[in-house]
Design a protein around this motif. Structure first.
Motif, PDB file in Angstrom:
ATOM      1  N   GLU A 436      63.582  39.588 -12.048  1.00  9.20           N
ATOM      2  CA  GLU A 436      63.114  39.501 -10.701  1.00  9.20           C
ATOM      3  C   GLU A 436      64.205  40.393  -9.655  1.00  9.20           C
ATOM      4  N   PHE A 437      63.014  41.144  -8.473  1.00 11.22           N
ATOM      5  CA  PHE A 437      62.965  41.455  -7.511  1.00 11.22           C
ATOM      6  C   PHE A 437      64.336  40.590  -6.585  1.00 11.22           C
ATOM      7  N   ALA A 438      65.344  40.882  -5.943  1.00 11.44           N
ATOM      8  CA  ALA A 438      66.037  40.108  -5.381  1.00 11.44           C
ATOM      9  C   ALA A 438      65.958  40.627  -3.987  1.00 11.44           C
ATOM     10  N   SER A 439      66.362  42.396  -4.218  1.00 11.34           N
ATOM     11  CA  SER A 439      65.628  42.728  -2.180  1.00 11.34           C
ATOM     12  C   SER A 439      65.545  43.985  -2.695  1.00 11.34           C
ATOM     13  N   VAL A 440      64.749  44.389  -1.355  1.00  9.33           N
ATOM     14  CA  VAL A 440      64.756  46.162  -1.879  1.00  9.33           C
ATOM     15  C   VAL A 440      65.800  46.476  -0.930  1.00  9.33           C
ATOM     16  N   LEU A 441      65.930  47.623  -1.107  1.00 10.06           N
ATOM     17  CA  LEU A 441      67.144  48.568  -1.117  1.00 10.06           C
ATOM     18  C   LEU A 441      67.089  49.612  -0.315  1.00 10.06           C
TER      19      LEU A 441
END
Length: 442
Positions: A436-441
């Motif tokens: 699952e995505f948490a955040s874009v780096l």
């Protein structure tokens, strides 16, 4: 406008070969060639050979036939390790025009004239003692990662290995040149660099047989950690006796080096390690693994192991099996021993029958599946960073976390070559991990 010639490359073997192929290709592009895929019609095909893989000659012949099928008038050049060890053998393969050994391969442009076919393969191969200079290389064929060569050759005398015969003495790139190459790679929007060489832990030995270490491997790692624009650095493979505690500790606190180590073991039996003339015993290997686990509990640790070495009894093999089973490692690369000309091991007594070698290999491959599964399960529920690759595989895009867990998510071209913070959720049927995505780096 002049008609530029087309050249295609095929690389057999290791990451080091890939980095050198890229460098040879860039040299030829500077000489007026356009690089095309190997599947396309070209005026010249260059095959970078390997001496480690089994059936090296058979593989080579298959690639030559493939090239000739695409264009039977094409000029075919063989370079690399097998070209150094068995130049005449390769020159006699139907369709081969040029064979270049260890010192000549980077001067390919000097040996080609009008690309007309030769009746017989022309050989330019040095005495391996002449391979005492260093040529820096890096590959940037893949958008997400590059292989950066930092060292070449080997001074070790392992009894099964032909690499010192194919590549010569251990020698290293100058630190400033490595940093310059890393900086060039960073300008290509490549997120990850994999350090490669024959024996990279031996980094620092100069050219022309100068054994004085100008810089240590630790100093190399520390300097590369400062290069702006690179998100990840990965150490490809490093001998256990050369992987020092200081390096492990530095990686654990590093800005860019990832918690992934690939450490050759070759055997879990001290008797066999001595026959192989390895420079450590299994107790040293255990110490390295324990040190990594102490400072990086989530690190991925890969292991090379050879089965069926001459003199390996059932007891020796079971010693290896149980040693690896008890060790907190993440996966295995299993190699079935095969005889190599001009090596000590080829003359040793106690030859293991091929069916026994195959059975042992199968057992260790099964253990590797079990180890990888256990490692992946240990990572479920954790938050990691993933770098996505560029291929659409059956509707999914794959990537690797910093600690080398393979993850997948439905295909989205915008994800290619991007880094994301993710949560690892469950292991899929194909062995990769859902996320699952948490955040874009980046």
């Amino acid at each position: 406008m002049e008609n530029r010639k087309k050249v295609a490359f095929y690389t057999l073997g290791c990451k080091l070969n890939f980095s050198e192929t890229s460098t040879i290709a860039r040299n030829l592009q500077d000489e007026g060639f356009d690089r095309v895929d190997f599947e396309e019609v070209a005026d010249m095909y260059v095959i970078n050979t390997c001496s480690v893989t089994e059936n090296a000659d058979k593989q080579f012949k298959q690639v030559v036939r493939k090239a000739m099928k695409l264009n039977d008038k094409a000029f075919v050049a063989a370079v690399g390790c097998y070209a150094q060890l068995k130049p005449e053998e390769l020159a006699n393969v139907d369709g081969v025009d040029l064979v270049l050994g260890a010192t000549e391969k980077f001067k390919l442009a000097d040996y080609i004239n009008d690309l007309s076919k030769n009746d017989m393969g022309e050989v330019h191969s040095c005495e391996i003692a002449e391979a005492d200079f260093y040529v820096g290389s890096y590959s940037i064929g893949d958008r997400t990662r590059a292989f950066l060569k930092v060292q070449d050759g080997c001074d070790y005398k392992c009894t099964y290995c032909t690499i010192p015969l194919a590549r010569g003495i251990s020698r290293s790139d100058e630190l400033q040149n490595v940093l310059k190459n890393a900086y060039e790679i960073s300008k290509q929007n490549i997120k990850e660099i994999v350090l490669t060489g024959v024996n990279i832990g031996d980094y620092g030995k100069g050219e022309f047989g100068n054994k004085k270490h100008e810089h240590t491997f630790l100093e190399l790692v520390q300097a590369l950690d400062e290069v702006e624009g690179i998100e990840r650095l990965r150490i490809s493979s490093i001998e256990p006796n050369l992987l020092k505690n200081e390096t492990i500790e530095f990686v654990s606190k590093s800005r860019t080096f990832v918690p992934h180590f690939h450490i050759p073991l070759q055997s879990g039996s001290n008797d066999i390690l001595k026959l192989m003339k390895r420079r450590y015993l299994r107790e040293v290997y255990t110490e390295r693994v324990n040190k990594i686990r102490e400072v990086m509990p989530h690190a991925c640790i890969g292991v090379d192991v050879i089965v069926g070495f001459p003199g390996e009894t059932d007891e020796h093999f079971l010693e290896t099996y149980h040693f690896l089973n008890d060790l907190d490692i993440s996966y295995l690369h299993v190699f079935t021993y095969s005889e190599r000309d001009n090596t000590e091991a080829a003359e040793m007594p106690g030859v293991v029958p091929s069916n026994v070698r195959a059975k042992r290999s199968k057992m260790l491959r099964g253990l590797s599946v079990k180890k990888r599964r256990a490692f992946y399960e240990s990572q479920l529920g954790t938050s990691r960073t993933v770098l996505f690759e560029g291929e659409n595989k059956e509707g999914y895009i794959h990537g690797f976390t910093e600690n080398y867990v393979k993850v997948k998510t439905p295909w989205n071209p915008e994800l290619v070559n991007t880094l994301h913070q993710i949560n690892l959720t469950k292991i899929d049927e194909d062995g990769s991990v859902r996320m699952e995505f948490a955040s874009v780096l980046v």
